[in-house]
Structures are given as C-alpha cells and as structure tokens.
Design a protein around this motif. Structure first.
Motif, PDB file in Angstrom:
ATOM      1  N   UNK A 160       0.845  -1.197   0.000  1.00 20.84           N
ATOM      2  CA  UNK A 160       0.000   0.000   0.000  1.00 20.84           C
ATOM      3  C   UNK A 160       0.880   1.247   0.000  1.00 20.84           C
ATOM      4  N   UNK A 161       0.640   2.119   0.983  1.00 20.16           N
ATOM      5  CA  UNK A 161       1.407   3.366   1.053  1.00 20.16           C
ATOM      6  C   UNK A 161       2.659   3.220   1.907  1.00 20.16           C
ATOM      7  N   UNK A 162       2.955   1.990   2.303  1.00 22.33           N
ATOM      8  CA  UNK A 162       4.124   1.777   3.167  1.00 22.33           C
ATOM      9  C   UNK A 162       5.280   1.153   2.402  1.00 22.33           C
ATOM     10  N   UNK A 163       6.466   1.597   2.748  1.00 23.97           N
ATOM     11  CA  UNK A 163       7.670   0.960   2.217  1.00 23.97           C
ATOM     12  C   UNK A 163       8.354   0.244   3.389  1.00 23.97           C
ATOM     13  N   UNK A 169      11.007   1.461  -7.081  1.00 23.48           N
ATOM     14  CA  UNK A 169      11.305   0.233  -7.838  1.00 23.48           C
ATOM     15  C   UNK A 169      12.589  -0.461  -7.376  1.00 23.48           C
ATOM     16  N   UNK A 170      13.183   0.039  -6.311  1.00 20.93           N
ATOM     17  CA  UNK A 170      14.417  -0.614  -5.836  1.00 20.93           C
ATOM     18  C   UNK A 170      14.066  -1.784  -4.921  1.00 20.93           C
ATOM     19  N   UNK A 171      14.679  -2.947  -5.153  1.00 17.18           N
ATOM     20  CA  UNK A 171      14.337  -4.103  -4.327  1.00 17.18           C
ATOM     21  C   UNK A 171      15.427  -4.478  -3.337  1.00 17.18           C
ATOM     22  N   UNK A 172      16.656  -4.045  -3.585  1.00 20.66           N
ATOM     23  CA  UNK A 172      17.729  -4.445  -2.673  1.00 20.66           C
ATOM     24  C   UNK A 172      18.700  -3.295  -2.478  1.00 20.66           C
ATOM     25  N   UNK A 173      19.362  -3.292  -1.324  1.00 19.35           N
ATOM     26  CA  UNK A 173      20.387  -2.293  -1.076  1.00 19.35           C
ATOM     27  C   UNK A 173      21.676  -3.045  -0.795  1.00 19.35           C
ATOM     28  N   UNK A 174      22.304  -3.464  -1.872  1.00 19.25           N
ATOM     29  CA  UNK A 174      23.503  -4.287  -1.786  1.00 19.25           C
ATOM     30  C   UNK A 174      24.158  -4.178  -3.157  1.00 19.25           C
ATOM     31  N   UNK A 175      25.446  -3.886  -3.215  1.00 22.90           N
ATOM     32  CA  UNK A 175      26.075  -3.757  -4.526  1.00 22.90           C
ATOM     33  C   UNK A 175      25.938  -5.057  -5.332  1.00 22.90           C
TER      34      UNK A 175
END
Ligand code: GTP
Ligand code: MG
Length: 302
Positions: A51-54, A182-188
């Motif tokens: 919904x409106x939450x990330x 649209x970002x799914x991961x925070x990892x190089x």
C-alpha cells in the motif's frame, strides 16, 4: 497521501528461514538460502511495498554462540540490524520449538529492545508440524516474552506471509519512503554476485569447508554485446581445500560456476560469463579487507 516507511529486522537462530522470508517479501532472490546453518554472513536489505508503506526488511546472520572472529562479527551484525530497526521479527522454527538458542535470544531481547521498538514473533515452517503443536508453542513463547503479535507462517510456501506484511506496514512510522519505489535491494551487485557463488559452493561442499571460504568479485564488465563478464576469487585457507573446491578434473568448480551463472543471468536479465579462480589464503579469516568486502565490521570480531 500519508506514507509510512521503516526498517524491519528479521532475527533468529541460524536456519530459521530469515533469508527465505526476506526473498518472499521482496519477491526476488536477494539473499542466499541453503539448508545449512550460518549461510547469511552480513545484513542484507530488501525493500517491499505494501500500500502506502515501504518496508525495508533487514535479513541478518543467525544468532548463535560465536567461536571465531568471523562468527563474532556476524552475530554483532545481526544485533546491529535489530538495534536500528523499527520492528523486530523473531523467527522460530515450528518443529524445533523453544530451544536453548531461542531462550538466549529472548534474554538478549529483554535487555536490548527499546521503548520505541515493536517486537513480533513469527513461528516459521508451519508446514512441518500439526496445528495443535503450534498453539502450545505460541503460548509457551508468549509466556516467555511479551510479543506484540504472533504470526504462524511458512516462508517457503507463503502461508501467513501476507498477514505479516500487512501488519508490519501498519506498524511502521509515518514518513517519506527511504528508497526509490522500484528498488528491491540495497547491496552492490558485485556483492550479490559473490553471494550467489558462495551459495552454490555451500550447497556442494561438505562439513566445515563452506565456513572456511569466502568469495569476492574482482572484476565486472558490462559488454557492448549485452552480456556481462564477472571474475571472482574463491579464497580458501588450505591447499587441500583448493583441491576439493576444484574437484576431480575441475568438475566441482565447473558445476558451481554453471549453477551460479544461471542464477546471475536470470537476476541480471542478461547473459553472464563467470570466471572463478581458487586461491589459498591461510589467514583470510583474520584480514580486515575480507570483512569489508563481505559488509562486516572487522573490529566487531575483536
Ligand atoms: N519446510 C520449510 N522449510 C523452510 C521454510 N522456510 C525456510 N525453509 C528452509 O530452511 C532452510 C534455511 O532457510 P534460510 O532462509 O537459509 O534460513 P536463515 O534463517 O536465513 O539461515 P542463516 O542465514 O543460516 O541464519 C532452507 O533449506 C529453506 O528452504 C518453511 O516455511 N518451511
Ligand atoms: Mg540467511
């Protein structure tokens, strides 16, 4: 529109299913999974929208009694992930129940959780037990710790996961999203690529060997023909281990490479050429650079 955003740390004993749950929540494989304990070595962030939450899920290494420097750095990384979280979800394996390891975690939670943090219990792998056993386990764990909510889930099959995600979305503080939608991961990417190879090695090698090696991406080249060339080094501690990783006529490393390449091609959506080299480095477990490559704090292992 009122948006919500925040961090949800997934913690638990090794093998509880934390990485499986993160991948399901995110809808992509960003964290590696094996049937062996201590697969995840560092914090891995995956982003899910509800919904409106990330919801920024933080996968953590399993919590266990550490022996080596690497183990200590892993456990410190896990508690660090919990410390920074708005919500902590403790995963407990349904069929193993309230183990000594779970009790140790509950004790630590009593000391560490702050007033502005919320803590939920997720009893995972419910596909492996009967419903009656679940109710007893839930009552037992809730008597031992004041969980705000309890969820019965199967991270692998997907049972109960939607309820958990909905509750988490509502439990997060109001605020702007932390990542692009649209970002799914925070990892190089080079780290994800190294992890994929380590997953295949862990699946194919026995006993202690997976715990004595690390994988690093040395070179990454996106080619004009649309393919990607990735060069990686597998560091092992002994000459004998190198032989085992290579296998008879190089067959083991070849099958690892094929499996990793297939996953990486799918993940990146382009053909991948993967080159693996095995190097003996007797002291890599005591080298600061190896830890920073993994995303761990070397000094936390002191
Ligand atoms: N039957 C069943 N197996 C599951 C479930 N969730 C995870 N598993 C399996 O449990 C094993 C461990 O899963 P992981 O997601 O790697 O566990 P983890 O908690 O991340 O483990 P570490 O990274 O070692 O701490 C894998 O073989 C998974 O397939 C589930 O809901 N049901
Ligand atoms: Mg894991």
């Amino acid at each position: 529109m009122t948006t919500r955003a925040g961090f949800v740390a997934l913690i638990g004993e090794p093998n509880a299913g934390k990485s499986t749950l993160l991948n399901r929540m995110v809808g992509a494989k960003v964290s590696i999974v094996t049937h062996k304990v201590q697969t995840t070595r560092a914090r891995i962030r995956g982003v899910a929208m509800e919904g409106d939450a990330q919801i920024v899920f933080v996968d953590t290494p399993g919590l266990f009694r550490p022996r080596r420097r690497l183990d200590r750095a892993m456990v410190a990384a896990a508690w660090g992930g919990a410390a920074d979280a708005d919500v902590i979800v403790l995963l407990v394996e349904a069929h193993r129940g309230r183990t000594g390891g779970v009790d140790t975690i509950l004790e630590a939670l009593r000391d560490r959780v702050t007033d502005n943090q919320r803590v939920a219990l997720a009893i995972n792998k419910i596909d492996r037990v009967k419903a009656e056993a679940l109710l007893a386990l839930s009552a037992d764990l809730n008597a031992a710790y004041p969980f705000e909510r309890t969820f019965m889930i199967s991270a692998e099959k997907g049972h109960g996961v939607d309820d958990l995600r909905e509750w988490l979305a509502g439990a997060l503080p109001e605020g702007p999203w932390l990542y692009p939608e649209d970002q799914i991961a925070d990892l190089p990417l080079r780290m994800i690529a190294a992890e994929v190879t380590r997953e295949k090695l862990t699946l194919r090698l026995h006993q202690e060997l997976p715990y004595q090696l690390t994988v690093e991406t040395e070179k990454w080249e996106d080619r004009r023909d649309g393919s990607t060339r990735i060069d990686q080094i597998i560091y092992v501690t002994r000459e004998g281990h190198k032989g085992i990783v290579l296998g008879h006529k190089g067959e083991t490393v070849k099958s690892v490479s094929q499996a990793a390449r297939a996953d990486l091609s799918e993940f990146l959506g382009r053909p991948v050429h993967l080159f693996l080299q095995v190097k003996v480095r007797p002291n890599w477990l005591d080298e600061a650079e190896r830890y920073s490559e993994m995303g761990l704090d070397f000094r936390e292992g002191d």
